[in-house]
Write a protein that holds these residues in place. Structure first.
Motif, mmCIF file in Angstrom:
data_model
loop_
_atom_site.group_PDB
_atom_site.id
_atom_site.type_symbol
_atom_site.label_atom_id
_atom_site.label_comp_id
_atom_site.label_asym_id
_atom_site.label_seq_id
_atom_site.Cartn_x
_atom_site.Cartn_y
_atom_site.Cartn_z
ATOM 1 N N LEU A 10 -23.464 -31.769 -41.903
ATOM 2 C CA LEU A 10 -22.627 -30.560 -41.890
ATOM 3 C C LEU A 10 -21.207 -31.009 -42.177
ATOM 4 C CD1 LEU A 10 -24.231 -28.932 -38.731
ATOM 5 C CD2 LEU A 10 -24.596 -28.270 -41.112
ATOM 6 N N GLY A 11 -20.626 -30.475 -43.250
ATOM 7 C CA GLY A 11 -19.410 -31.079 -43.775
ATOM 8 C C GLY A 11 -18.207 -30.170 -43.839
ATOM 9 N N SER A 34 -23.790 -30.080 -46.400
ATOM 10 C CA SER A 34 -23.679 -28.620 -46.348
ATOM 11 C C SER A 34 -22.225 -28.199 -46.192
ATOM 12 C CB SER A 34 -24.496 -28.095 -45.164
ATOM 13 O OG SER A 34 -24.295 -26.706 -45.043
ATOM 14 N N LEU A 35 -21.808 -27.255 -47.028
ATOM 15 C CA LEU A 35 -20.451 -26.690 -46.939
ATOM 16 C C LEU A 35 -20.561 -25.202 -46.649
ATOM 17 C CD1 LEU A 35 -18.837 -28.336 -50.113
ATOM 18 C CD2 LEU A 35 -18.830 -29.180 -47.757
ATOM 19 N N ARG A 38 -16.206 -21.598 -47.908
ATOM 20 C CA ARG A 38 -14.951 -20.867 -47.675
ATOM 21 C C ARG A 38 -13.921 -21.101 -48.782
ATOM 22 N NH1 ARG A 38 -17.152 -19.234 -43.899
ATOM 23 N NH2 ARG A 38 -16.649 -19.321 -41.680
ATOM 24 N N GLY A 52 -22.887 -22.511 -48.299
ATOM 25 C CA GLY A 52 -23.054 -21.189 -47.684
ATOM 26 C C GLY A 52 -23.622 -21.299 -46.290
ATOM 27 N N GLY A 53 -23.377 -20.244 -45.492
ATOM 28 C CA GLY A 53 -23.895 -20.222 -44.118
ATOM 29 C C GLY A 53 -25.418 -20.246 -44.102
ATOM 30 N N PHE A 54 -25.970 -20.623 -42.941
ATOM 31 C CA PHE A 54 -27.430 -20.682 -42.788
ATOM 32 C C PHE A 54 -27.984 -19.377 -42.232
ATOM 33 C CE2 PHE A 54 -25.967 -25.056 -42.476
ATOM 34 C CZ PHE A 54 -26.857 -25.731 -43.296
ATOM 35 N N THR A 76 -18.247 -31.619 -39.101
ATOM 36 C CA THR A 76 -17.355 -30.502 -39.433
ATOM 37 C C THR A 76 -16.004 -30.695 -38.744
ATOM 38 O OG1 THR A 76 -18.272 -29.197 -37.615
ATOM 39 C CG2 THR A 76 -19.223 -28.836 -39.802
ATOM 40 N N HIS A 77 -15.064 -29.851 -39.116
ATOM 41 C CA HIS A 77 -13.699 -29.926 -38.583
ATOM 42 C C HIS A 77 -13.723 -29.682 -37.070
ATOM 43 C CE1 HIS A 77 -9.489 -28.649 -38.026
ATOM 44 N NE2 HIS A 77 -9.252 -29.433 -39.059
ATOM 45 N N PHE A 79 -12.083 -27.863 -35.272
ATOM 46 C CA PHE A 79 -11.899 -26.454 -34.904
ATOM 47 C C PHE A 79 -13.041 -25.560 -35.398
ATOM 48 C CE2 PHE A 79 -7.857 -28.056 -33.758
ATOM 49 C CZ PHE A 79 -7.355 -27.178 -32.801
ATOM 50 N N ALA A 80 -14.028 -26.140 -36.065
ATOM 51 C CA ALA A 80 -15.174 -25.345 -36.532
ATOM 52 C C ALA A 80 -16.215 -25.317 -35.412
ATOM 53 C CB ALA A 80 -15.734 -25.951 -37.819
ATOM 54 N N ALA A 81 -15.890 -24.616 -34.330
ATOM 55 C CA ALA A 81 -16.704 -24.690 -33.108
ATOM 56 C C ALA A 81 -18.009 -23.899 -33.224
ATOM 57 C CB ALA A 81 -15.898 -24.170 -31.916
ATOM 58 N N ILE A 83 -20.116 -23.442 -35.889
ATOM 59 C CA ILE A 83 -21.217 -24.163 -36.552
ATOM 60 C C ILE A 83 -21.693 -25.318 -35.660
ATOM 61 C CG2 ILE A 83 -19.655 -25.635 -37.931
ATOM 62 C CD1 ILE A 83 -23.056 -24.307 -39.107
ATOM 63 N N HIS A 86 -23.973 -23.850 -33.128
ATOM 64 C CA HIS A 86 -25.257 -23.525 -33.768
ATOM 65 C C HIS A 86 -26.091 -24.791 -33.980
ATOM 66 C CE1 HIS A 86 -23.536 -19.600 -35.721
ATOM 67 N NE2 HIS A 86 -23.503 -19.591 -34.399
ATOM 68 N N LYS A 198 -2.635 -27.238 -35.773
ATOM 69 C CA LYS A 198 -3.756 -27.466 -34.865
ATOM 70 C C LYS A 198 -3.833 -28.966 -34.598
ATOM 71 C CE LYS A 198 -6.814 -23.957 -36.849
ATOM 72 N NZ LYS A 198 -7.837 -23.756 -37.892
#
Ligand code: NAP
Length: 252
Positions: A10-11, A34-35, A38, A52-54, A76-77, A79-81, A83, A86, A198
């Motif tokens: 997850l990237g 996976s991106l 955005r 794309g989202g899953f 993932t970043h 702040f990408a809490a 994903i 999930h 951030k």
């Protein structure tokens, strides 16, 4: 050589691209990055990419089953809490090993004038006490919190932000890495007297903090969301440890 194992990364970060780059030529290993989709022209990792989202936790769990995924790296970043949450649930449901790569946050040093906040709203409440000309580097999301402030903003983002955005603002489209000299020039050119960021961590966007320290400009720093916890969630801080974990887990 036939595919023996499949890894999902997850990237959307430099670290995720480096993990994929380090593993993509491993014999017998299929690496899928996976991106979220955005950014209009994303920096692509080497190798296979899906975008794309899953479709939430259930969609991700289904994707793991359909693709016979043997392990997931969440790079993932910080702040990408969503994903990340999930991934924790989908991996638990499907009994898929999960490693979360979370790069260390930034820490203030001598001469730094940092103000920690929990939310963009808290940052917006604090800003009028700190300055009039704001360099806002928190990305396209969450700009609404600053929309009604009677301050001037230099908003830096990768793609143009959508309204609501600050009333008095100039948008600067740019993607890191940034240099200290470049950041210093920006601060001077726009007569910036306060910076908002951030706590992303990492070196790609840290130069603004050094430029702010040199210019004795206060910095409002938004705290990270908490890291995931729970049985089966493993955490590392570096790309090297991530690659070692994958090799060990998948025996590749
Ligand atoms: P988020 O709030 O945690 O996730 C929102 C939704 O976007 C998720 O529920 C998921 O949709 C989808 N998503 C997020 N990352 C994905 C990925 N790598 N692959 C597939 N779907 C993904 O995420 P965000 O903060 O909007 O960030 C989106 C992406 O930008 C992340 O990949 C992150 O690494 C990158 N990024 C974020 C920031 C930041 O400050 N937040 C900064 C730099 C880069 P479904 O529920 O439909 O699966």
């Amino acid at each position: 050589m036939p595919i023996l194992s499949t890894l999902l990364v997850l990237g959307g970060t430099g670290e995720a691209r480096r993990v994929a780059g380090a593993l993509v030529t491993t014999p017998g290993l299929r690496v899928v990055s996976s991106l979220a989709g955005r950014v209009k022209a994303p920096s692509l990792p080497p190798g296979e990419v899906r975008i794309g989202g899953f479709g939430g936790t259930a969609g991700l769990a289904q994707w793991l089953r359909d693709n016979r995924v043997d392990a997931v790296v969440d790079a993932t970043h910080p702040f990408a809490a969503r994903i990340t949450a999930h991934a924790v649930r989908a991996c638990a449901t499907t009994a898929t090993p999960l490693l979360v790569l979370s790069r260390p946050g930034w820490t203030a040093g001598p001469g730094d004038l940092w103000h920690w906040v929990r939310t963009p709203t808290e940052a917006a409440e604090l800003l009028p006490d700190l300055g009039r000309r704001v360099f806002l580097t928190t990305g396209r999301q969450d700009l609404a919190a600053f929309a009604d402030l009677d301050l001037w903003f230099l908003v830096r983002a990768v793609d143009p932000p959508e309204p609501p955005v600050p009333r008095h603002a100039e948008v600067l489209l740019a993607r890191g890495p940034f240099t200290v000299d470049g950041e210093r020039d920006l601060l001077e050119q726009h007569r910036i007297d306060v910076l908002v960021t951030k706590d992303s961590g990492g070196i790609m966007t840290a130069a603004k903090l050094m430029a702010a320290r040199d210019a004795r400009i206060p910095v409002v720093v938004q705290r990270r969301p908490p890291l995931p916890t729970g049985p089966g969630v493993e955490l590392v801080a570096t790309v090297e440890d991530t690659v070692a974990w994958v090799r060990d887990r998948l025996e590749v």
